[in-house]
Write a protein that holds these residues in place. Structure first.
Motif, short mmCIF file in Angstrom:
data_model
loop_
_atom_site.label_atom_id
_atom_site.label_comp_id
_atom_site.label_asym_id
_atom_site.label_seq_id
_atom_site.Cartn_x
_atom_site.Cartn_y
_atom_site.Cartn_z
N ARG A 110 0.83 -1.20 0.00
CA ARG A 110 0.00 0.00 0.00
C ARG A 110 0.86 1.25 0.00
O ARG A 110 0.59 2.21 -0.73
N LYS A 111 1.91 1.27 0.80
CA LYS A 111 2.80 2.42 0.82
C LYS A 111 3.47 2.60 -0.53
O LYS A 111 3.68 3.73 -0.99
N ASN A 170 -4.43 0.68 -7.07
CA ASN A 170 -3.42 1.51 -7.73
C ASN A 170 -4.03 2.37 -8.82
O ASN A 170 -3.65 3.54 -8.98
N GLN A 212 0.99 4.25 -2.84
CA GLN A 212 0.87 5.67 -2.53
C GLN A 212 2.08 6.44 -3.03
O GLN A 212 1.95 7.56 -3.54
N ARG A 243 -5.81 5.21 -7.00
CA ARG A 243 -4.86 6.19 -6.45
C ARG A 243 -4.29 7.08 -7.55
O ARG A 243 -4.20 8.30 -7.40
N TRP A 260 -7.88 9.87 -1.63
CA TRP A 260 -6.64 9.13 -1.90
C TRP A 260 -6.09 8.48 -0.63
O TRP A 260 -5.64 7.33 -0.66
N LYS A 261 -6.14 9.20 0.47
CA LYS A 261 -5.67 8.62 1.74
C LYS A 261 -6.56 7.46 2.20
O LYS A 261 -6.10 6.55 2.90
N SER A 302 1.81 6.75 -6.99
CA SER A 302 0.80 7.73 -7.40
C SER A 302 1.20 9.14 -6.98
O SER A 302 0.94 10.12 -7.71
N GLY A 303 1.84 9.28 -5.82
CA GLY A 303 2.32 10.59 -5.40
C GLY A 303 3.40 11.14 -6.32
O GLY A 303 3.42 12.33 -6.64
#
Length: 594
Positions: free
Chosen positions: A53-54, A195, A57, A198, A274-275, A60-61
């Motif tokens: 998951r991280k 994904n 993120q 995100r 998103w979070k 996508s970030g």
């Protein structure tokens, strides 16, 4: 062995996030959560779904960061070199981003959100009603803004590109569909297609941020309209002498600030979504009482706030009338700064009093994980930096030149008060957001009248251990079962022994006495919150609709130079406008939870 393999499979398919548990959802183990591409390619590095998951993120970030940086380069190039990079180039780039974002939004609405087990959890803290209402209001204003702009461009079709009209039509479609997505799905904790969701959210958020940046930096249309309104014959694209063209001009100028606010609200709501992708909400956090917004009993804060609002509107109208006919006079500046020199210290005292009352209440802190609240705090602290930055530059310029002049003294007092007001108001709002809301205890009917509280007191806890219900005699199973059903249903008709009834009355009286003394504190918090809400509204209206004394009083402009001061104010003012609007939402949260 089969049971052991099934348990291992359930463990692999869960997408937990540390403290949050999915034990409350018996069907959740059936979902096959997807692995990120990085998890599949580097499984030796990523051992569990939390790391996957991280990684999702992070990817996508990074996508959003690169899109924003590329867009910033385009927009900055247009500002500094309008020959090499034109408005048409920037419009094409943003239209591509909007079309890609629209494709993902439509896919999410039609496919992702309708998959089985797609949304098992909903974050009740995300998108409160006033945020959704603001989004819809600003979205409607943004649509009307684009309609007025289309009408204005059609009126000037002889010197305007048809591509600009196409860009505006794409804008209207983008605002409509994005508003529908955020209105209906802002609370979703999506559990499938992590994904893709995100990346879609980050792409849409990056598009909103670039649209906000373009609205802040692109003042060419404003200069063009102002030049046409003043009858400047050197302008190559003049508005025809028709009533429709004037209506389109004035409507566009009036609604321009709402488009910027819409982009910022949309960005924050997309970030919270998103979070929440893949997030599991524990039952104790998902099920909670929702306090209602009530103005009952609020009088002084409402009267003072409405008075400040009306007086501010009068000053704003006076300023705007002078600004349209000629340059504002010194008396207008004195009136503007005198109003703020009175209003800001009053807001400071109110926020300090509210913070002290928060401490006197000794209400329990809400320590549960809450992405929406964390983002609110970050935005409050970050957006306040804009006005604080402008204030410090003003203080240095005034002290270094002529602090003895009346207007300069007022400006200096205004700048210092503005810094203190931002700090004290942020402390008051953040303290209130982290307090447990007061709710009614449904079990209080057994002991007496309704008692509003935020958590069990030490006295209640002690009595709950000492008061035990009388157990039926053994040997009669039917009697035991009936008594058990009574206890589970909290039957109020059962009769307690005299000693227990006296103890319940004593505890009820003690609680009524204790929480009765909180009434004045809660009432004071509501009065303060409503007063600050109305003050922040007028402080939002003034700069949002073109009242910018920092541009026109001339002191800082002559001290720092036009280009430097223009860059400072153009950076700080939009952040200040967003801060006032965001503070209204936070203060309403504090008022409701009081």
């Amino acid at each position: 062995m089969a049971g052991k393999e099934a348990a291992q499979q359930r463990h692999l398919n869960q997408d937990t996030d540390g403290e949050e548990s999915v034990s409350a959802q018996p069907e959740a183990w059936k979902i096959r959560y997807e692995k990120s591409w990085l998890h599949r390619g580097c499984s030796s590095l990523l051992h569990n779904d939390k790391q996957a998951r991280k990684a999702g993120q992070l990817f996508s970030g990074l996508l959003a960061m690169n899109v924003v940086f590329l867009g910033c380069a385009f927009i900055s190039s247009m500002v500094f070199n309008r020959v090499a990079i034109t408005c048409r180039d920037v419009g094409i780039f943003l239209s591509i981003l909007k079309i890609l974002s629209l494709c993902w939004i439509i896919y999410y609405l039609l496919c992702t959100s309708r998959k089985p087990h797609a949304v098992l959890y909903r974050d009740s803290h995300a998108g409160p009603v006033w945020v959704q209402g603001s989004l819809v209001l600003f979205g409607i204003c943004g649509i009307f803004l684009h309609v007025f702009r289309v009408g204005y461009d059609i009126s000037l079709i002889h010197c305007k590109s048809q591509l600009e009209i196409l860009f505006l039509c794409i804008d209207i479609i983008f605002v409509c569909i994005q508003t529908y997505l955020l209105w209906r799905h802002c609370k979703d904790c999506t559990q499938v297609q992590h994904n893709l969701t995100r990346c879609g959210l980050m792409l849409t958020m990056a598009t909103d941020l670039l649209l906000w940046l373009l609205a802040v930096t692109n003042d060419s249309i404003h200069r063009e309209i102002e030049s046409a309104l003043k009858g400047n014959k050197t302008t190559s694209c003049m508005c025809p002498n028709t009533t429709a063209c004037r209506i389109f001009q004035k409507g566009y100028i009036l609604l321009y600030p709402f488009n910027m606010e819409y982009c910022l609200i949309g960005s924050t709501m997309l970030f919270v979504m998103w979070k929440n992708v893949g997030r599991h909400i524990p039952p104790q956090q998902a099920i909670h009482a929702k306090p209602k917004f009530k103005l009952r009993g609020v009088f002084y804060g409402l009267v003072l706030g409405i008075s400040a609002l009306l007086l501010g509107i009068c000053i704003f109208l006076t300023y705007q009338i002078q600004a349209t006919s000629s340059a504002p006079s010194q008396e207008t500046f004195v009136m503007y700064y005198s109003y703020h020199v009175v209003l800001l210290p009053t807001m400071i005292v109110s926020a300090l009093a509210g913070t002290v009352i928060h401490r006197l209440e000794e209400r329990e802190l809400d320590t549960l994980k809450n992405p929406a609240r964390s983002l609110d705090v970050i935005l409050l602290m970050g957006a306040a930096l804009g006005q604080i930055l402008i204030s410090y530059f003003s203080i240095v310029a005034i002290v270094a030149t002529n602090p003895g002049d009346l207007l300069n003294r007022l400006t200096l007092t205004y700048a210092v008060s503005l810094i203190i007001q931002h700090i004290t108001q942020n402390i008051f709002i953040i303290e209130g957001l982290h307090r447990q809301p007061l709710v009614e205890d449904p079990g209080a009917n057994l002991a007496g009248p309704h008692i509003q509280h935020s958590g069990p007191s030490s006295e209640e806890t002690a009595v709950s251990h000492t008061i035990q219900e009388p157990m039926p005699p053994p040997g009669n199973e039917e009697t035991v079962a009936k008594e058990g059903e009574k206890r589970e249903g909290c039957d109020p008709r059962r009769v307690y022994p005299l000693e227990i009834r006296e103890e319940i009355r004593r505890v009820s009286h003690a609680n009524s006495h204790t929480y009765g003394h909180l009434n004045w504190k809660r009432k004071a918090l509501k009065e303060i919150s409503i007063f600050l809400v109305l003050c922040n509204i007028i402080l939002w209206i003034m700069p949002a609709f073109g009242m910018h004394p920092a541009f026109e009083n001339g002191l800082e402009k002559s001290f720092y130079g036009y280009s430097t001061w223009f860059a400072i104010v153009n950076f700080g003012l939009p952040m200040g406008v967003f801060y006032r609007m965001h503070s209204v939402g936070g203060l309403l949260e504090v008022c409701v939870s009081s």
